[in-house]
Design a protein around this motif. Structure first.
Motif, PDB file in Angstrom:
ATOM      1  N   VAL A 199      45.588  43.119  31.170  1.00 46.07           N
ATOM      2  CA  VAL A 199      44.909  42.349  30.792  1.00 46.07           C
ATOM      3  C   VAL A 199      45.039  40.352  30.863  1.00 46.07           C
ATOM      4  O   VAL A 199      44.075  39.732  30.998  1.00 46.07           O
ATOM      5  N   ASP A 200      46.377  40.832  30.536  1.00 47.43           N
ATOM      6  CA  ASP A 200      46.637  39.235  29.908  1.00 47.43           C
ATOM      7  C   ASP A 200      46.552  37.974  31.845  1.00 47.43           C
ATOM      8  O   ASP A 200      45.780  36.721  32.151  1.00 47.43           O
ATOM      9  N   TRP A 201      47.369  39.294  32.898  1.00 47.38           N
ATOM     10  CA  TRP A 201      46.936  38.307  34.488  1.00 47.38           C
ATOM     11  C   TRP A 201      45.583  38.499  34.777  1.00 47.38           C
ATOM     12  O   TRP A 201      45.236  37.421  35.392  1.00 47.38           O
ATOM     13  N   SER A 202      45.103  39.208  33.958  1.00 43.29           N
ATOM     14  CA  SER A 202      42.765  39.408  34.565  1.00 43.29           C
ATOM     15  C   SER A 202      42.642  37.917  34.100  1.00 43.29           C
ATOM     16  O   SER A 202      42.033  36.635  34.591  1.00 43.29           O
ATOM     17  N   LEU A 203      43.105  37.882  32.691  1.00 38.92           N
ATOM     18  CA  LEU A 203      42.788  36.416  32.537  1.00 38.92           C
ATOM     19  C   LEU A 203      42.876  35.050  32.914  1.00 38.92           C
ATOM     20  O   LEU A 203      42.298  33.924  32.776  1.00 38.92           O
ATOM     21  N   ARG A 204      44.038  35.379  32.848  1.00 41.33           N
ATOM     22  CA  ARG A 204      44.848  34.098  33.977  1.00 41.33           C
ATOM     23  C   ARG A 204      44.115  33.656  35.712  1.00 41.33           C
ATOM     24  O   ARG A 204      43.770  32.356  35.494  1.00 41.33           O
ATOM     25  N   ALA A 205      44.220  35.312  36.143  1.00 41.51           N
ATOM     26  CA  ALA A 205      43.304  35.049  37.018  1.00 41.51           C
ATOM     27  C   ALA A 205      41.674  34.557  37.058  1.00 41.51           C
ATOM     28  O   ALA A 205      41.621  33.823  38.020  1.00 41.51           O
ATOM     29  N   ARG A 206      41.062  34.470  36.002  1.00 34.78           N
ATOM     30  CA  ARG A 206      39.682  34.208  36.224  1.00 34.78           C
ATOM     31  C   ARG A 206      39.714  32.430  35.406  1.00 34.78           C
ATOM     32  O   ARG A 206      38.761  31.217  36.328  1.00 34.78           O
ATOM     33  N   HIS A 207      40.665  32.340  35.152  1.00 36.53           N
ATOM     34  CA  HIS A 207      41.270  30.896  34.360  1.00 36.53           C
ATOM     35  C   HIS A 207      41.288  29.995  35.586  1.00 36.53           C
ATOM     36  O   HIS A 207      41.072  28.418  36.284  1.00 36.53           O
ATOM     37  N   HIS A 208      42.319  30.615  36.743  1.00 36.09           N
ATOM     38  CA  HIS A 208      42.055  30.379  38.274  1.00 36.09           C
ATOM     39  C   HIS A 208      40.961  30.075  38.871  1.00 36.09           C
ATOM     40  O   HIS A 208      41.694  29.292  40.115  1.00 36.09           O
ATOM     41  N   GLY A 209      39.936  30.829  38.675  1.00 32.89           N
ATOM     42  CA  GLY A 209      38.806  30.243  39.715  1.00 32.89           C
ATOM     43  C   GLY A 209      38.452  31.688  40.281  1.00 32.89           C
ATOM     44  O   GLY A 209      37.704  31.945  41.279  1.00 32.89           O
ATOM     45  N   TRP A 210      39.654  32.367  40.420  1.00 34.84           N
ATOM     46  CA  TRP A 210      38.837  33.744  41.244  1.00 34.84           C
ATOM     47  C   TRP A 210      38.089  35.161  40.102  1.00 34.84           C
ATOM     48  O   TRP A 210      38.037  35.118  39.121  1.00 34.84           O
ATOM     49  N   ARG A 211      37.254  35.893  41.062  1.00 36.54           N
ATOM     50  CA  ARG A 211      36.766  36.793  40.690  1.00 36.54           C
ATOM     51  C   ARG A 211      36.858  38.425  40.911  1.00 36.54           C
ATOM     52  O   ARG A 211      38.096  38.533  41.372  1.00 36.54           O
ATOM     53  N   LEU A 212      37.026  38.993  40.345  1.00 36.77           N
ATOM     54  CA  LEU A 212      37.487  40.419  39.735  1.00 36.77           C
ATOM     55  C   LEU A 212      36.372  41.687  39.352  1.00 36.77           C
ATOM     56  O   LEU A 212      35.572  41.304  38.968  1.00 36.77           O
ATOM     57  N   VAL A 213      36.482  42.485  40.544  1.00 35.67           N
ATOM     58  CA  VAL A 213      35.247  43.284  40.927  1.00 35.67           C
ATOM     59  C   VAL A 213      35.660  45.244  40.267  1.00 35.67           C
ATOM     60  O   VAL A 213      36.404  45.205  40.691  1.00 35.67           O
ATOM     61  N   PHE A 214      34.786  45.952  39.284  1.00 31.77           N
ATOM     62  CA  PHE A 214      35.147  46.814  39.580  1.00 31.77           C
ATOM     63  C   PHE A 214      34.083  47.290  40.886  1.00 31.77           C
ATOM     64  O   PHE A 214      32.766  47.313  40.736  1.00 31.77           O
ATOM     65  N   VAL A 215      35.086  48.737  41.182  1.00 30.75           N
ATOM     66  CA  VAL A 215      34.355  49.200  41.848  1.00 30.75           C
ATOM     67  C   VAL A 215      34.284  50.468  41.641  1.00 30.75           C
ATOM     68  O   VAL A 215      34.790  51.967  42.067  1.00 30.75           O
ATOM     69  N   PRO A 216      33.709  50.888  41.026  1.00 29.23           N
ATOM     70  CA  PRO A 216      32.817  52.014  40.456  1.00 29.23           C
ATOM     71  C   PRO A 216      33.015  53.144  41.824  1.00 29.23           C
ATOM     72  O   PRO A 216      32.579  55.178  40.879  1.00 29.23           O
ATOM     73  N   ASN A 217      32.069  53.153  42.817  1.00 30.08           N
ATOM     74  CA  ASN A 217      32.130  54.388  43.846  1.00 30.08           C
ATOM     75  C   ASN A 217      33.696  54.414  44.656  1.00 30.08           C
ATOM     76  O   ASN A 217      33.533  55.499  45.884  1.00 30.08           O
ATOM     77  N   ALA A 218      34.393  53.561  44.771  1.00 26.63           N
ATOM     78  CA  ALA A 218      36.263  54.786  44.577  1.00 26.63           C
ATOM     79  C   ALA A 218      36.321  55.000  42.974  1.00 26.63           C
ATOM     80  O   ALA A 218      36.304  54.147  42.285  1.00 26.63           O
ATOM     81  N   GLU A 219      37.834  55.638  43.276  1.00 24.95           N
ATOM     82  CA  GLU A 219      37.480  56.741  42.224  1.00 24.95           C
ATOM     83  C   GLU A 219      38.947  57.731  41.996  1.00 24.95           C
ATOM     84  O   GLU A 219      39.528  57.564  43.341  1.00 24.95           O
ATOM     85  N   ILE A 220      39.288  57.652  41.019  1.00 25.24           N
ATOM     86  CA  ILE A 220      40.973  58.003  40.516  1.00 25.24           C
ATOM     87  C   ILE A 220      41.133  59.053  39.525  1.00 25.24           C
ATOM     88  O   ILE A 220      40.079  58.434  38.499  1.00 25.24           O
ATOM     89  N   VAL A 221      41.244  59.651  39.511  1.00 24.49           N
ATOM     90  CA  VAL A 221      42.267  60.439  38.395  1.00 24.49           C
ATOM     91  C   VAL A 221      43.720  60.075  38.008  1.00 24.49           C
ATOM     92  O   VAL A 221      43.884  60.035  38.548  1.00 24.49           O
TER      93      VAL A 221
END
Length: 288
Positions: A199-221
């Motif tokens: 969560v912390d790294w995600s927040l910092r990534a967005r503050h640096h202008g990066w995108r984060l993408v959720f890919v629901p057609n890829a799955e893990i168990v």
């Protein structure tokens, strides 16, 4: 692509995960490093016997998840890195789908899949930025009440099959990221021994202008809590410790003193309740 696997006393789960990865036609071309955090169950030796090409690092004492992940990244050179929890299984093609989305836009820092429990039920995690109010709603079990449900739904987002979607946070249960983003944003904060480092790294990534993408057609168990059921008290304490550190890092400096005192007090109370409930029930482990 580099694959960083972090394990602690999860021999059988780790072998099952690697076996699922080995079915992928691209397996032989991946850089794979196993970072073993002071396991005493023969995990490292078992992996060496079955998969001698996998690089192994043994930490004693252990460095926690964030520290081991940073260590694994530094031990590899590929431009794309993925980490998968040892109590997960990645079906053939999952990493390829994630890599395709990651490669589609140089502004994407990281991608993550849809996560399911072994029974097929979707495993939800926070996909949008948590606020102190969010923590209160989730930790106090208020998500089913109509008045508080809206905040919980905002935080969790929509976990269902469909096209890739930009989000504000991705789970470390399976996280694929660009090495360039990791170098730009900085390593995972090792003050989070377990939990909240993603969560912390995600927040910092967005503050640096990066995108984060959720890919629901890829799955893990993801079985979830392979270790927490055996070391339940330790894991509960680490979870709440990380919550306090996250709040202290991102919110406490701007919050009035009474608000900080109330928030820390509420978390301490909830931790005490969680420890008592855990001690009384048959099935141990963290519930969140």
């Amino acid at each position: 692509m580099a694959v960083v696997l972090i394990t602690h006393e999860t021999r059988e789960q780790t072998l099952a995960l690697i076996a699922s990865l080995a079915l992928d036609p691209s397996f032989a071309s991946w850089e794979i490093v196993l970072v073993d955090n002071a396991s005493r169950d023969g995990t490292s030796e078992a992996v060496a016997a079955l998969y001698p090409s996998i690089k192994r690092i043994y930490n004693s004492p252990q460095r926690g998840f964030a520290g081991a992940l940073n260590q694994g990244v530094l031990a590899t050179t590929a431009p794309v890195v993925v980490t998968v929890n040892p109590d997960a299984v990645a079906p053939v093609g999952t990493l390829g789908v994630l890599n395709k989305v990651l490669s589609s836009d140089e502004r994407i820092a990281a991608v993550g899949p849809l996560v399911r429990f072994p029974n097929g039920k979707i495993q939800r995690h926070g996909m949008y930025h948590p606020r102190p109010y969010t923590a209160a709603v989730v930790l106090l079990g208020l998500t089913r009440l109509p008045f508080f449900r809206r905040e919980a739904e905002r935080y969790y987002g929509r976990h269902q099959p469909g096209p890739p979607v930009d989000v504000e946070s991705l789970t470390g249960a399976c996280l694929m990221f660009r090495r360039a983003a990791w170098e730009d944003v900085g390593p995972f904060d090792e003050r989070f021994f377990l939990y909240c480092e993603d969560v912390d790294w995600s927040l910092r990534a967005r503050h640096h202008g990066w995108r984060l993408v959720f890919v629901p057609n890829a799955e893990i168990v993801h079985a979830k809590a392979a270790v927490s059921q055996r070391r339940s008290t330790f894991m509960i304490r680490q979870y709440y410790r990380s919550l306090r550190r996250y709040y202290g890092k991102h919110y406490a400096p701007r919050a009035p003193r009474p608000v900080r005192a109330f928030w820390y007090g509420a978390v301490a109370m909830q931790e005490s309740v969680a420890l008592v409930v855990n001690a009384l029930r048959r099935t141990k482990g963290l519930r969140y």
